[in-house]
Design a protein around this motif. Structure first.
Motif, mmCIF file in Angstrom:
data_model
loop_
_atom_site.group_PDB
_atom_site.id
_atom_site.type_symbol
_atom_site.label_atom_id
_atom_site.label_comp_id
_atom_site.label_asym_id
_atom_site.label_seq_id
_atom_site.Cartn_x
_atom_site.Cartn_y
_atom_site.Cartn_z
ATOM 1 N N GLY A 104 42.183 35.273 34.353
ATOM 2 C CA GLY A 104 41.968 36.654 33.946
ATOM 3 C C GLY A 104 43.204 37.517 34.104
ATOM 4 N N LYS A 105 44.119 37.130 34.989
ATOM 5 C CA LYS A 105 45.361 37.884 35.186
ATOM 6 C C LYS A 105 46.246 37.833 33.944
ATOM 7 N N LEU A 106 46.024 36.835 33.065
ATOM 8 C CA LEU A 106 46.806 36.727 31.836
ATOM 9 C C LEU A 106 46.310 37.703 30.768
ATOM 10 N N ASP A 107 45.158 38.319 31.023
ATOM 11 C CA ASP A 107 44.568 39.283 30.088
ATOM 12 C C ASP A 107 44.564 40.648 30.760
ATOM 13 N N ARG A 108 45.698 41.291 30.782
ATOM 14 C CA ARG A 108 45.863 42.549 31.524
ATOM 15 C C ARG A 108 44.938 43.655 31.057
#
Length: 114
Positions: free
Chosen positions: A99-103
């Motif tokens: 989820g960190k890749l989808d800011r």
């Protein structure tokens, strides 16, 4: 976990508590929702007589699926370390940190790639 497609809402016990999270994960094709599957309780019900599962034709695995199987959640990756949109989507769907890749939380990881 339900929200990331890593677990199912089991209405028999949760009384639909996680239904909306599951619907969102399913719509975004996260985790287990990337493909099709049979819920465990449905499979058990259809095999309650103890019979072995019916033989199914072998599934042909695409090059894409082989490439995906080479991805790993360890070590953690950042968008600057990801080489394709496909890879970024795999991390988003399969890794706890994905989820960190989808800011901006729009369902699209590493927007410079996707």
């Amino acid at each position: 976990m339900v929200e990331q497609g890593q677990a199912l809402d089991w209405p028999r016990y949760s009384h639909g508590t996680y239904a909306s999270q599951q619907a969102k994960a399913k719509a975004a094709k996260l985790g287990m929702w990337v493909g099709n599957f049979e819920a465990p309780w449905d499979w058990r019900a259809s095999h309650a007589d103890g019979a072995a599962p019916s033989s199914q034709p072998l599934r042909i695995i695409s090059r894409r699926q082989v490439a995906q199987s080479s991805y790993s959640c360890e070590p953690r990756r950042y968008c600057s370390q990801v080489s394709s949109c496909e890879e970024a989507r795999w991390y988003l769907a399969n890794c706890s940190w994905g989820g960190k890749l989808d800011r901006d939380k729009d369902g699209i990881p590493c927007e410079g790639l996707c």
